[in-house]
Write a protein that holds these residues in place. Sequence first.
Motif, mmCIF file in Angstrom:
data_model
loop_
_atom_site.group_PDB
_atom_site.id
_atom_site.type_symbol
_atom_site.label_atom_id
_atom_site.label_comp_id
_atom_site.label_asym_id
_atom_site.label_seq_id
_atom_site.Cartn_x
_atom_site.Cartn_y
_atom_site.Cartn_z
ATOM 1 N N ASP A 50 -10.619 5.599 -9.153
ATOM 2 C CA ASP A 50 -11.513 6.290 -8.850
ATOM 3 C C ASP A 50 -11.308 7.559 -8.006
ATOM 4 O O ASP A 50 -10.157 7.591 -7.577
ATOM 5 C CB ASP A 50 -13.020 5.556 -8.054
ATOM 6 C CG ASP A 50 -12.741 4.619 -7.174
ATOM 7 O OD1 ASP A 50 -11.894 5.223 -6.389
ATOM 8 O OD2 ASP A 50 -13.210 3.699 -6.947
ATOM 9 N N GLU A 51 -12.353 8.217 -7.550
ATOM 10 C CA GLU A 51 -11.849 9.428 -6.592
ATOM 11 C C GLU A 51 -11.476 9.047 -5.036
ATOM 12 O O GLU A 51 -10.879 9.903 -4.478
ATOM 13 C CB GLU A 51 -13.136 10.374 -6.291
ATOM 14 C CG GLU A 51 -14.438 9.759 -5.770
ATOM 15 C CD GLU A 51 -14.995 8.832 -6.751
ATOM 16 O OE1 GLU A 51 -16.193 8.336 -6.202
ATOM 17 O OE2 GLU A 51 -14.939 8.720 -8.129
ATOM 18 N N LYS A 52 -11.639 7.710 -4.808
ATOM 19 C CA LYS A 52 -11.397 6.833 -3.671
ATOM 20 C C LYS A 52 -9.892 6.528 -3.653
ATOM 21 O O LYS A 52 -9.491 6.426 -2.436
ATOM 22 C CB LYS A 52 -12.285 6.066 -3.056
ATOM 23 C CG LYS A 52 -13.664 6.744 -2.952
ATOM 24 C CD LYS A 52 -14.582 5.375 -2.346
ATOM 25 C CE LYS A 52 -15.994 6.119 -2.052
ATOM 26 N NZ LYS A 52 -17.004 5.113 -1.474
ATOM 27 N N GLY A 53 -9.487 6.547 -4.865
ATOM 28 C CA GLY A 53 -8.011 6.028 -4.975
ATOM 29 C C GLY A 53 -7.760 4.885 -6.070
ATOM 30 O O GLY A 53 -8.761 4.795 -7.133
ATOM 31 N N ARG A 110 -2.089 -0.864 -3.627
ATOM 32 C CA ARG A 110 -3.336 0.010 -3.715
ATOM 33 C C ARG A 110 -2.945 1.341 -3.050
ATOM 34 O O ARG A 110 -2.005 1.325 -2.087
ATOM 35 C CB ARG A 110 -4.396 -0.890 -2.903
ATOM 36 C CG ARG A 110 -4.036 -1.283 -1.605
ATOM 37 C CD ARG A 110 -5.404 -2.060 -0.733
ATOM 38 N NE ARG A 110 -4.840 -2.402 0.278
ATOM 39 C CZ ARG A 110 -5.241 -2.114 1.203
ATOM 40 N NH1 ARG A 110 -5.849 -0.746 1.444
ATOM 41 N NH2 ARG A 110 -4.824 -2.491 2.555
ATOM 42 N N SER A 111 -3.768 2.340 -3.060
ATOM 43 C CA SER A 111 -3.628 3.670 -2.409
ATOM 44 C C SER A 111 -4.850 4.331 -2.578
ATOM 45 O O SER A 111 -5.855 4.109 -3.343
ATOM 46 C CB SER A 111 -2.450 4.446 -3.255
ATOM 47 O OG SER A 111 -2.353 5.732 -2.685
ATOM 48 N N ASP A 112 -4.892 5.344 -1.711
ATOM 49 C CA ASP A 112 -5.978 6.392 -1.831
ATOM 50 C C ASP A 112 -5.763 7.603 -2.622
ATOM 51 O O ASP A 112 -6.542 8.681 -2.632
ATOM 52 C CB ASP A 112 -6.600 6.700 -0.325
ATOM 53 C CG ASP A 112 -5.363 7.614 0.393
ATOM 54 O OD1 ASP A 112 -4.367 7.805 -0.138
ATOM 55 O OD2 ASP A 112 -5.649 7.628 1.499
ATOM 56 N N TRP A 113 -4.907 7.553 -3.401
ATOM 57 C CA TRP A 113 -4.312 8.586 -4.459
ATOM 58 C C TRP A 113 -5.178 8.342 -5.666
ATOM 59 O O TRP A 113 -5.438 7.375 -6.431
ATOM 60 C CB TRP A 113 -2.835 8.725 -4.636
ATOM 61 C CG TRP A 113 -2.434 9.726 -5.563
ATOM 62 C CD1 TRP A 113 -2.286 9.815 -6.800
ATOM 63 C CD2 TRP A 113 -2.078 11.332 -4.985
ATOM 64 N NE1 TRP A 113 -1.887 11.263 -7.236
ATOM 65 C CE2 TRP A 113 -2.133 11.956 -5.955
ATOM 66 C CE3 TRP A 113 -1.983 11.798 -3.745
ATOM 67 C CZ2 TRP A 113 -1.286 13.033 -5.924
ATOM 68 C CZ3 TRP A 113 -1.795 13.059 -3.681
ATOM 69 C CH2 TRP A 113 -1.391 13.718 -4.648
ATOM 70 N N PRO A 114 -5.818 9.436 -5.937
ATOM 71 C CA PRO A 114 -6.799 9.208 -7.129
ATOM 72 C C PRO A 114 -6.228 9.582 -8.660
ATOM 73 O O PRO A 114 -7.226 9.176 -9.629
ATOM 74 C CB PRO A 114 -7.955 10.415 -6.929
ATOM 75 C CG PRO A 114 -7.106 11.267 -6.170
ATOM 76 C CD PRO A 114 -6.000 10.792 -5.543
ATOM 77 N N SER A 136 -6.563 0.646 -7.461
ATOM 78 C CA SER A 136 -5.706 -0.431 -6.826
ATOM 79 C C SER A 136 -5.143 -1.146 -8.424
ATOM 80 O O SER A 136 -5.802 -1.021 -9.308
ATOM 81 C CB SER A 136 -6.622 -1.637 -6.379
ATOM 82 O OG SER A 136 -7.874 -1.846 -7.228
ATOM 83 N N THR A 171 0.803 5.175 0.678
ATOM 84 C CA THR A 171 0.264 6.366 1.678
ATOM 85 C C THR A 171 0.939 7.593 1.324
ATOM 86 O O THR A 171 1.850 7.934 1.580
ATOM 87 C CB THR A 171 0.383 6.169 3.165
ATOM 88 O OG1 THR A 171 0.036 4.748 3.627
ATOM 89 C CG2 THR A 171 -0.372 7.152 3.934
ATOM 90 N N GLU A 201 0.979 -1.306 0.103
ATOM 91 C CA GLU A 201 -0.013 0.056 0.071
ATOM 92 C C GLU A 201 0.828 1.177 0.048
ATOM 93 O O GLU A 201 2.015 1.309 0.595
ATOM 94 C CB GLU A 201 -0.979 0.020 1.272
ATOM 95 C CG GLU A 201 -1.795 1.198 1.306
ATOM 96 C CD GLU A 201 -2.810 1.026 2.479
ATOM 97 O OE1 GLU A 201 -3.603 1.962 2.630
ATOM 98 O OE2 GLU A 201 -2.750 0.214 3.087
#
Length: 448
Positions: A254-257, A234-238, A259, A108, A106
């Motif tokens: 997507d806007e949430k990140g 995976r990451s929360d970077w969009p 994978s 961050t 992951e």
Amino acid sequence: MDVQETVGKTRTFIRTSATLKIIAIAFLVLVLQIPSSMISSLMHERESRRDSVVQEINGKWGWSQTITGPFFTVPFKEYYTDKNKEQKSRIRYFHFLPEQLNITGELTPHIRYRSLYEAVLYTSRLKVSGRFTVPRMEQLTISPEDILWDKALFSIGISDMRGIQEQIAVTWNEATYDVTPGLQTTDIASAGVKTRVPLSPEAGSATFSLQLHLNGSEEIRFIPVAEETVVALRSDWPSPSFNGAFLPVKRTVDEKGFSASWKVLHLNRNFPQVWQDNQYKVNEASFGLKLLITADIYQKSIRISKYALMFIVFTFAAFFFTEIINRKRVHPIQYLLIGLAVTLFYVLLLSISEHLNFDAAYLISAGAITCLITGYSQGILRNKYFTLTIFTVLFILYAYLYIVLQLEDYALLMGALGLFAVLSTVMYITRKVDWYATGVSSKATEEE
């Protein structure tokens, strides 16, 4: 008297000739390329300043990371005869790669600011596991008794060692080994860690696992060193940009990140599983992703500045056709002031966008310049119809430019269609104009 009459007619021709006015306007357009060029240089200078600040932040946190391995580096003795015909030995190395490599982890992301600029950094937590099989000796042109299996080195390439945040321990079957910094050779990677793991040609296969906790900036890459390399991140970077020699086989953004997962076989790359010294370079097979900052105001400003000439020409054309159709006269100095106002838009856009959202900066800058030129046209021509026409032309131009900016993939198509529409409109408006008989403000001149 004849001389005065001739001089008067010459002055009248100069003041009323549409051809001379077009030449004068063309000259002003060329002159205005000087401030336009200066503005473009300013944009590149600000972008360069941003890049240097970002590089400074990245250097203190950790550069972009490239993970190579793990792989084994095994020493062996090579015998040779020197110039005195004495037999001597020296140590050389061969490398072999894993059969299976799985990397999951992951990212961050972190945003760091300095003054007006921002840099995207990340912390990665990676789990690395897989399987090694000692290669068959037929694969090597080395005598088995010359191989120093007890000094084999389990190695991992890490491009920026400053990014390592936790101790690294390698689990090899049931045993655990701590790593030390520095690679034995730079044949495969230029920097990394290693640990001695004694091997035996009869050992067969063994499993390994380890954890990597790394800081990096902007980009992370991997080298597919196994017969089958599988990477899942995976990451929360969009807004990731997948790059390198291989694209993900699966991805979700997507806007949430995001994978993404990659699968690379040894048949997909141009180096084998076993070789000596630095016969092969593995970097060309790297793959990974970059964390993009989508609101890059400098790239957008530079793209917009390329339309400066078109804006000047179209704005001048609107004033010129008003002279032709409505018999109003606009002095070249007034054209110059209008052109400077058009170029000022790009300075306003750049300076405001460094403090506000780019869309808000565009709206403020375009609105300010539109109001300035519209008010000026009303002041010099005192014609509400023409003032409304100028406002409409500028509104359409700035709205059209904003649309083109959003549609990067269709920018050329939209530009071509826009120019076609403008040319068609000009041809339609001037279809009945007799250019041979046309004089600018001839009626006003006759009254004088």
